[in-house]
Design a protein around this motif. Structure first.
Motif: not given
Length: 233
Positions: A176, A221, A87, A51-52, A129, A57, A132
């Motif tokens: 977030h 997502y 992030y 997912e990085a 990551e 992201r 996150m």
């Protein structure tokens, strides 16, 4: 009794198989001879989660640290807020996921990812990551509990009077930025008491939530629970 070429084969004597197996295991040098060394386990480098590189992201990184491309923004630090990395993880977020304790020290959980200091965290893209990952899972769970995720697919009237789409990506991105609690308070205000006055601090928080809802509305997502189901299938 078996037959070979039409002739009966005598039955094996009791224990013969075990003796043959023992001789085979001894090897050519007998029981005292050296045994072959056990192969060493292959250690593969720890890769950052898939997912990085997702658009979600990448957009979070661009907005938070300016790290628009892969490998960018990991060394970013905000001296005013203490936010760290690609992030911009706040100390409160690191505490929430168990990577820091109440005194700001790095925990054993962080150590599992090679992090024992701020410098370690900033120097490790893989650790960022992983952090996150943990943060997004926690945010999703909080949004689920407070009922915000159930609103995905609908809309609310924004602070400017225009419709604001509610999507999973937007809700998680807003969490977030301002936390799941702020997302729930924003939705309650815009749904139940949209004309109630707001303090400057409330308006600022709600505007940040609303901006993320709009900026991420069309972003793909996959919720952590859905990713886990996909992996299991």
């Amino acid at each position: 009794m078996e037959r070979v070429a039409g002739k009966p084969r005598p039955a094996a004597k009791p224990g013969a198989f075990k003796r043959e197996l023992a001789r085979a295991m001894e090897g050519p040098q007998g029981p005292a001879g050296p045994r072959p060394a056990s192969p060493r386990p292959i250690r593969l480098p720890q890769a950052a989660p898939a997912e990085a590189g997702s658009p979600f992201r990448q957009t979070i990184a661009r907005l938070e640290s300016g790290g628009a491309g892969p490998g960018q923004g990991h060394a970013a630090r905000n001296p005013a807020s203490g936010a760290l990395g690609r992030y911009q993880m706040l100390p409160v977020a690191l505490r929430d996921i168990g990577w820091q304790d109440a005194a700001g020290g790095w925990t054993a959980l962080a150590a599992r990812h090679g992090v024992a200091s701020e410098a370690d965290f900033l120097a490790s893209p893989a650790a960022q990551e992983a952090a996150m990952d943990a943060f997004l899972r926690r945010a999703e769970a909080q949004l689920e509990r407070n009922g915000s995720l159930a609103r995905a697919g609908g809309t609310v009237r924004g602070l400017d009077g225009e419709a604001v789409p509610l999507t999973e990506a937007g809700l998680v991105a807003a969490a977030h930025r301002r936390g799941a609690g702020s997302v729930a308070r924003y939705l309650a205000h815009r749904t139940e008491t949209p004309d109630a006055p707001l303090s400057p601090a409330q308006r600022s928080a709600f505007a940040a939530v609303e901006r993320r809802l709009r900026d991420f509305a069309a972003m793909p997502y996959a919720l952590a629970s859905r990713r886990a189901q996909g992996a299991a299938g």
